[in-house]
Design an enzyme around this catalytic site. Structure first.
Site, short mmCIF file in Angstrom:
data_model
loop_
_atom_site.label_atom_id
_atom_site.label_comp_id
_atom_site.label_asym_id
_atom_site.label_seq_id
_atom_site.Cartn_x
_atom_site.Cartn_y
_atom_site.Cartn_z
N GLY A 7 0.82 -1.23 0.00
CA GLY A 7 0.00 0.00 0.00
C GLY A 7 0.84 1.26 0.00
N ILE A 12 -0.66 6.96 3.77
CA ILE A 12 0.34 6.70 4.82
C ILE A 12 1.51 5.90 4.25
CG2 ILE A 12 0.72 5.71 7.12
CD1 ILE A 12 -2.34 5.97 7.58
N GLY A 13 1.20 4.95 3.37
CA GLY A 13 2.27 4.11 2.79
C GLY A 13 3.30 4.94 2.06
N THR A 132 -6.07 0.41 12.88
CA THR A 132 -6.73 1.67 13.23
C THR A 132 -7.31 1.61 14.65
OG1 THR A 132 -8.74 2.92 12.72
CG2 THR A 132 -8.71 0.67 11.98
N ASP A 133 -7.52 2.78 15.24
CA ASP A 133 -8.19 2.82 16.55
C ASP A 133 -9.68 2.54 16.41
OD1 ASP A 133 -8.97 5.21 15.34
OD2 ASP A 133 -8.47 6.49 17.06
N GLU A 134 -10.18 2.55 15.16
CA GLU A 134 -11.62 2.34 14.97
C GLU A 134 -12.07 0.94 15.38
OE1 GLU A 134 -13.26 3.99 11.38
OE2 GLU A 134 -11.65 5.46 11.24
N TYR A 157 -15.77 -1.31 7.51
CA TYR A 157 -14.32 -1.05 7.46
C TYR A 157 -13.64 -1.50 8.76
CZ TYR A 157 -10.00 1.61 8.19
OH TYR A 157 -8.71 1.97 8.51
N LYS A 161 -10.90 -4.53 9.55
CA LYS A 161 -9.57 -4.30 10.14
C LYS A 161 -9.43 -5.13 11.43
CE LYS A 161 -6.74 -1.89 8.93
NZ LYS A 161 -5.63 -2.09 7.95
#
Ligand code: NAD
Length: 349
Positions: A7, A12-13, A132-134, A157, A161
């Protein structure tokens, strides 16, 4: 050291690839080039002899095996994912494929590769799974997410994750693959595809278009500048303990409305328009299942990795706005052809 970054043509990648190259490390970026990728994000390193690119889908085991054997990486930083919550509400299939099946295929390919390394190279190898924090769900007015906070994902999503985080940890427990899982709060900064809140608002505000804010704009996110996250991931490669989880966050909670208003005020100061930009704000139907608040306790990363974010939100957002003003050639083609800013994720049948 050669790092396989999956990615690496995403938001971010690409920051991770640029930082690794600046640090003199070799990188192979493995990316399928979905709608969210932008190869121009790597312009500053694409001619660096330490940088290599392989177009591949992490779901394709044969292609990933071939890349492991061609480059013999010392580490993997796995960022390839479908990443936009609203798109996961409209169509979850790609999220299950890439985030769950793709992570499984990559873990299996890494396990096969790792099992054939010499003991010295095995001792060095790391697999950093970026999450992720999600996955932790929604907070009320008080409290923060810790590494041992139970998972309670709300969206397709975050559920995908969460599934991949469990797979990554199981590959450590069951097979001894040296996996480290990171859970990070919302990132912002240059090179972010203009479907996410901050770049969408910046570009609409530059162009004098309406600024959609979900619900009453009261949802709170803990913002982290993308280069600070990239530094955290590289610190994990060097000092993270296999089998452990690490939270990253900016200690910087803001309501969505406060973020949007700040962007308006900065643009009014730097490039004044015919009207104050706050007049463009429109409250629109909320996201289904919208988490109210996220806040990260990153003290484990501070303590064990010696990592702290360098950028305050106020500095980072000014730098981000300046970048979008100065880099129209990066975002104009995506705005014209890939995503024009229409509403996504209303959960219609
Ligand atoms: P992004 O959508 O900007 O980039 C994702 C990249 O992955 C794209 O370049 C895309 O082409 C590539 N990709 C997608 N499917 C692929 C596949 N099947 N095979 C190979 N490549 C594929 O995402 P981002 O915001 O940079 O997020 C990167 C990672 O960090 C994701 O795993 C995300 O869950 C996680 N994360 C993001 C945030 C955030 O605020 N953006 C916060 C915490 C964690």
């Amino acid at each position: 050291m050669r790092v396989m970054v999956t990615g690496g043509s995403g938001f971010i990648g690409s920051a991770v690839c640029r930082l690794l190259c600046v640090d003199g490390m070799a990188v192979v970026n493995v990316d399928k080039l979905t709608y969210a990728a932008n190869p121009r994000s790597l312009d500053t390193i694409s001619n660096d002899p330490n940088y290599a690119f392989e177009r591949a889908d992490v779901c394709e085991r044969g292609a990933i095996d071939a890349i492991f054997s061609k480059y013999s990486p010392t580490a993997v930083v796995h960022l390839a994912a479908e990443s936009h919550v609203d798109r996961s509400i409209t169509g979850a299939a790609a999220f299950i494929n890439t985030n769950v099946i793709g992570s499984f295929q990559l873990l299996e390919a890494a396990r096969y590769y790792y099992s054939r390394l010499t003991p010295d190279r095995r001792a060095q190898f790391r697999f950093v799974h970026v999450s992720t924090d999600e996955v932790y769900g929604s907070l009320g007015e008080k409290g923060r997410f810790f590494e041992d906070t139970p998972y309670q994902p709300s969206s397709p999503y975050s559920a995908s994750k969460a599934a991949s985080d469990h797979l990554a940890h199981a590959w450590f427990r069951t097979y001894g693959l040296p996996v480290i899982v990171s859970n990070c709060s919302n990132n912002y900064g240059p090179y972010q595809f203009p479907e996410k809140l901050i770049p969408l608002i910046i570009l609409n505000a530059i162009e004098g278009k309406q600024l959609p804010v979900y619900g009453q704009g009261s949802n709170i996110r803990d913002w982290l500048y993308v280069d600070d996250h990239a530094e955290g991931l590289i610190a994990l490669l060097r000092r993270g303990r296999p089998g452990e989880k690490y939270n990253f966050g900016g200690d910087c909670e803001r309501t969505n409305l406060a973020v949007v208003e700040l962007i308006c005020d900065i643009l009014d100061r730097t490039v004044p328009g015919p009207h104050l930009r706050r007049s463009l704000i429109r409250f629109v139907t909320d996201r289904p299942g919208h988490d109210q608040r996220y806040a990260i306790d990153a003290s484990k990363a501070h303590r064990e990795l010696g990592w702290t974010p360098r950028n305050t939100f106020e500095d980072g957002i000014e730098r981000t706005i300046d970048w979008y003003l100065e880099n129209r050639a990066w975002w104009e083609p995506s705005r014209a052809k890939v995503y024009k800013g229409e509403r996504l994720g209303l959960a219609e049948a």
